[in-house]
Scaffold this motif. Structure first.
Motif, mmCIF file in Angstrom:
data_model
loop_
_atom_site.group_PDB
_atom_site.id
_atom_site.type_symbol
_atom_site.label_atom_id
_atom_site.label_comp_id
_atom_site.label_asym_id
_atom_site.label_seq_id
_atom_site.Cartn_x
_atom_site.Cartn_y
_atom_site.Cartn_z
ATOM 1 N N HIS A 140 7.814 -2.623 15.410
ATOM 2 C CA HIS A 140 7.707 -2.168 16.756
ATOM 3 C C HIS A 140 7.546 -3.499 17.701
ATOM 4 O O HIS A 140 6.683 -4.426 17.280
ATOM 5 C CB HIS A 140 6.787 -1.113 16.908
ATOM 6 C CG HIS A 140 6.816 -0.313 18.427
ATOM 7 N ND1 HIS A 140 5.788 -0.577 19.108
ATOM 8 C CD2 HIS A 140 7.602 0.475 18.624
ATOM 9 C CE1 HIS A 140 6.189 0.158 20.145
ATOM 10 N NE2 HIS A 140 7.192 0.780 19.820
ATOM 11 N N GLN A 169 0.817 -1.276 -0.024
ATOM 12 C CA GLN A 169 -0.171 0.048 -0.067
ATOM 13 C C GLN A 169 1.128 1.275 0.055
ATOM 14 O O GLN A 169 1.886 1.193 0.276
ATOM 15 C CB GLN A 169 -0.802 -0.147 1.264
ATOM 16 C CG GLN A 169 -0.059 0.066 2.519
ATOM 17 C CD GLN A 169 -1.017 0.616 3.668
ATOM 18 O OE1 GLN A 169 -1.672 1.586 3.569
ATOM 19 N NE2 GLN A 169 -0.967 -0.520 4.853
ATOM 20 N N VAL A 170 0.316 2.433 -0.427
ATOM 21 C CA VAL A 170 0.858 3.478 -0.429
ATOM 22 C C VAL A 170 1.262 4.133 0.891
ATOM 23 O O VAL A 170 0.198 4.087 1.852
ATOM 24 C CB VAL A 170 0.335 4.756 -1.064
ATOM 25 C CG1 VAL A 170 0.680 5.769 -1.023
ATOM 26 C CG2 VAL A 170 0.061 4.061 -2.754
ATOM 27 N N LEU A 171 2.417 4.543 1.382
ATOM 28 C CA LEU A 171 2.709 5.166 2.580
ATOM 29 C C LEU A 171 3.280 6.541 2.498
ATOM 30 O O LEU A 171 3.922 6.793 1.577
ATOM 31 C CB LEU A 171 3.738 4.045 3.290
ATOM 32 C CG LEU A 171 3.331 2.732 3.482
ATOM 33 C CD1 LEU A 171 4.715 1.788 3.903
ATOM 34 C CD2 LEU A 171 2.469 2.671 4.718
ATOM 35 N N GLN A 173 12.122 -0.037 8.293
ATOM 36 C CA GLN A 173 12.316 0.036 9.745
ATOM 37 C C GLN A 173 12.099 -1.428 10.358
ATOM 38 O O GLN A 173 11.109 -1.888 9.840
ATOM 39 C CB GLN A 173 11.735 1.221 10.299
ATOM 40 C CG GLN A 173 10.287 1.208 10.334
ATOM 41 C CD GLN A 173 9.599 2.773 10.348
ATOM 42 O OE1 GLN A 173 10.230 3.488 9.927
ATOM 43 N NE2 GLN A 173 8.502 2.601 10.937
ATOM 44 N N ALA A 181 0.502 1.816 10.932
ATOM 45 C CA ALA A 181 1.224 0.996 10.786
ATOM 46 C C ALA A 181 0.729 -0.349 10.615
ATOM 47 O O ALA A 181 1.509 -1.526 10.107
ATOM 48 C CB ALA A 181 2.463 1.079 11.850
ATOM 49 N N SER A 223 -3.926 4.732 5.831
ATOM 50 C CA SER A 223 -2.593 4.504 5.213
ATOM 51 C C SER A 223 -1.586 5.309 6.397
ATOM 52 O O SER A 223 -0.279 4.877 6.042
ATOM 53 C CB SER A 223 -2.729 5.390 3.976
ATOM 54 O OG SER A 223 -2.824 6.865 4.364
ATOM 55 N N THR A 224 -1.987 6.002 7.255
ATOM 56 C CA THR A 224 -1.234 6.702 8.275
ATOM 57 C C THR A 224 -0.881 5.639 9.292
ATOM 58 O O THR A 224 -0.011 5.929 10.133
ATOM 59 C CB THR A 224 -1.500 7.876 8.746
ATOM 60 O OG1 THR A 224 -2.693 7.880 9.093
ATOM 61 C CG2 THR A 224 -1.333 9.268 7.669
ATOM 62 N N PHE A 272 15.423 10.233 7.077
ATOM 63 C CA PHE A 272 13.975 9.488 6.354
ATOM 64 C C PHE A 272 13.240 8.795 7.400
ATOM 65 O O PHE A 272 13.548 8.141 8.193
ATOM 66 C CB PHE A 272 14.647 8.433 5.426
ATOM 67 C CG PHE A 272 13.181 7.703 4.786
ATOM 68 C CD1 PHE A 272 12.598 8.137 3.530
ATOM 69 C CD2 PHE A 272 12.911 6.435 5.408
ATOM 70 C CE1 PHE A 272 11.617 7.537 3.122
ATOM 71 C CE2 PHE A 272 11.799 5.941 4.862
ATOM 72 C CZ PHE A 272 11.033 6.279 3.723
ATOM 73 N N ARG A 273 11.863 9.074 7.421
ATOM 74 C CA ARG A 273 10.973 8.472 8.328
ATOM 75 C C ARG A 273 9.629 8.340 7.324
ATOM 76 O O ARG A 273 9.254 9.051 6.462
ATOM 77 C CB ARG A 273 10.548 9.504 9.274
ATOM 78 C CG ARG A 273 11.511 9.276 10.729
ATOM 79 C CD ARG A 273 11.031 8.128 11.572
ATOM 80 N NE ARG A 273 12.179 8.092 12.161
ATOM 81 C CZ ARG A 273 12.404 6.959 13.039
ATOM 82 N NH1 ARG A 273 11.577 5.941 12.702
ATOM 83 N NH2 ARG A 273 13.353 6.774 13.864
ATOM 84 N N LEU A 274 9.118 7.086 7.497
ATOM 85 C CA LEU A 274 7.657 6.622 7.321
ATOM 86 C C LEU A 274 6.741 7.519 8.050
ATOM 87 O O LEU A 274 7.208 7.927 9.062
ATOM 88 C CB LEU A 274 7.341 5.420 7.351
ATOM 89 C CG LEU A 274 8.176 4.188 6.279
ATOM 90 C CD1 LEU A 274 7.734 2.882 6.721
ATOM 91 C CD2 LEU A 274 7.596 4.768 4.920
ATOM 92 N N ALA A 275 5.635 8.054 7.456
ATOM 93 C CA ALA A 275 4.708 8.677 8.244
ATOM 94 C C ALA A 275 3.636 7.852 8.711
ATOM 95 O O ALA A 275 2.462 7.776 8.157
ATOM 96 C CB ALA A 275 4.129 9.870 7.396
ATOM 97 N N LEU A 276 4.013 7.048 9.933
ATOM 98 C CA LEU A 276 3.162 6.115 10.474
ATOM 99 C C LEU A 276 2.963 6.599 11.819
ATOM 100 O O LEU A 276 4.134 6.829 12.615
ATOM 101 C CB LEU A 276 3.911 4.631 10.532
ATOM 102 C CG LEU A 276 3.868 4.172 8.752
ATOM 103 C CD1 LEU A 276 4.736 2.875 9.255
ATOM 104 C CD2 LEU A 276 2.601 3.831 8.420
ATOM 105 N N HIS A 277 1.776 6.299 12.500
ATOM 106 C CA HIS A 277 1.538 6.940 13.814
ATOM 107 C C HIS A 277 1.260 5.981 14.705
ATOM 108 O O HIS A 277 1.316 6.404 16.039
ATOM 109 C CB HIS A 277 0.526 8.063 13.496
ATOM 110 C CG HIS A 277 0.968 8.986 12.471
ATOM 111 N ND1 HIS A 277 1.770 9.832 12.962
ATOM 112 C CD2 HIS A 277 0.743 9.323 11.408
ATOM 113 C CE1 HIS A 277 2.121 10.809 11.887
ATOM 114 N NE2 HIS A 277 1.324 10.525 10.918
ATOM 115 N N ASN A 278 0.807 4.906 14.615
ATOM 116 C CA ASN A 278 0.446 3.993 15.761
ATOM 117 C C ASN A 278 1.552 3.071 16.220
ATOM 118 O O ASN A 278 1.316 2.072 16.774
ATOM 119 C CB ASN A 278 -0.889 3.553 15.788
ATOM 120 C CG ASN A 278 -0.710 2.366 14.707
ATOM 121 O OD1 ASN A 278 0.065 2.326 13.787
ATOM 122 N ND2 ASN A 278 -1.581 1.393 14.835
ATOM 123 N N VAL A 279 2.956 3.361 16.058
ATOM 124 C CA VAL A 279 3.659 2.512 16.400
ATOM 125 C C VAL A 279 4.489 2.861 17.671
ATOM 126 O O VAL A 279 4.346 4.206 18.075
ATOM 127 C CB VAL A 279 5.102 2.398 15.442
ATOM 128 C CG1 VAL A 279 4.490 1.660 14.327
ATOM 129 C CG2 VAL A 279 5.489 3.813 14.966
#
Lengths: 116, 247
Positions: free
Chosen positions: B107, A85-87, B104, B75, B72-73, A109-116
């Motif tokens: 987690h 999927q697009v990230l 990466q 993980a 998509s935002t 560099f960072r992926l824009a992911l928020h619930n990690v």
């Protein structure tokens, strides 16, 4: 083009060139990094990323001069690796002039992911 | 005047807040009642591991009607599936990654309280098989004992691979399946077996962390409900006394 500050012009052409190279053949990225050990680490890391193909799409970019005559560039965009999927992602570059050419001396560099 | 209006407004706001809190509590109560009526649902968490694009998609055909919770935002992709095992209702949460493992490492929360793991590789791409050992190593760092199933996917591309031997599963004594997510071969079996293993693990786990978590969970429930009932009886007793002077 003429009314844009010089750092905007250099930064945006670097960013365009960087992602074109990255998407087409990331083994060629060595040409736009300098010879610092950090740059070598980044190149190695890039070459080991496990995907066959990748596409970047740039949403926005900002470029600013630094006191030591470098250029700081920030990119916000989206990427798609193979059939994933697009990230979203963020990437920041530090560009410096080296023997008459602009090269990248560091980037994060960072992926824009928020619930990690 | 302005001051008293502000006080009145504040009081109304407090009343509204109390009303909202009451409604929320009622909604929770109803939810609890529904769960109890459904007969104490067992909940298990199953995680998927493996390189990206090995086709971990098979779970989609199993959980088909349920829509994946995906942003998509975020993980994670979370698929929820409800089923019955030996007459008992079971809620299965399938966890899959969004593809961030390429950039990466995973987690720790991904592994947290997982009851089983499905490791998938693509028989058409040797590297995805080779990488199983690093996935397995990471899994065992976080979850030393949960059941783990190895799945060789995309056998529809070349059925001859089913005659090949894949040592990885044998080496670690793990159940091994040939699957085709494209034509559905073995897909349902893999997931049903994973669910069975997850339930069995959840009920008999000897893993230290699981025991601690179980202790914590049962402790929370019992101590909270005791406290609550004590509070209730106190307020009931106190109320009449408090009212007396004003009456």
């Amino acid at each position: 083009m003429g009314d844009k500050p010089i750092w905007e012009q250099i930064g945006s052409s670097f960013v365009q060139h960087y992602y074109q190279l990255f998407d087409a053949d990331r083994t060629q990225l060595g040409a736009i990094y300098d010879n610092s050990s950090r740059a070598k680490q980044l190149l190695l890391k890039n070459s080991l990323l496990p995907f066959q193909k990748i596409q970047h799409s740039i949403t926005a970019q900002d470029h600013q001069p630094t006191p030591d005559s470098c250029i700081l560039s920030m990119v916000v965009g989206q990427l798609k690796a193979d059939d994933d999927q697009v990230l979203g992602f963020h990437q920041t570059f530090l560009l410096k002039s080296f023997q008459g050419a602009w090269v990248c001396t560091n980037d994060v560099f960072r992926l824009a992911l928020h619930n990690v | 005047m302005a001051g008293s209006a502000a006080v009145a407004e504040r009081e109304r706001e407090q009343a509204r807040e109390q009303e909202r809190a009451r409604e929320l509590e009622q909604a929770r109560e109803q939810e609890r009642a529904r769960d109890e009526a459904a007969g104490a649902e067992e909940a298990v968490k199953i995680i998927c591991l493996g390189d990206s694009a090995v086709g971990r998609a098979p779970r989609r055909s199993l959980t088909h009607p349920s829509r994946p919770q995906q942003l998509s935002t975020f993980a994670l992709t979370l698929y929820q599936h409800r089923t019955h095992v030996r007459g008992r209702p079971v809620r299965v949460d399938f966890w899959d990654t969004a593809g961030q493992e390429r950039f990466q490492s995973m987690h720790a929360s991904y592994y947290h309280k997982a009851h089983a793991c499905i490791m998938v590789f693509d028989v058409q791409r040797k590297v995805t098989y080779k990488n199983l050992s690093s996935w397995y190593k990471e899994l065992r760092e976080f979850r030393p004992e949960i059941p783990c199933i190895v799945v060789a996917n995309k056998i529809d591309a070349d059925m001859k691979v089913t005659q090949k031997s894949f040592n990885f599963a044998r080496k670690f004594n793990l159940p091994f399946y040939f699957v085709s997510a494209a034509d559905g071969t073995n897909v349902v079996k893999v997931f049903n077996d994973a669910i069975e293993l997850a339930i069995a693990y959840k009920q008999n786990s000897g893993d230290f962390m699981d025991e601690v978590m179980r202790e914590l969970e049962s402790f929370d429930l019992s101590s909270l409900s005791e406290q609550k009932s004590e509070n209730f009886s106190e307020t009931e007793e106190n109320c009449p006394e408090e009212k007396l002077p004003s009456a």
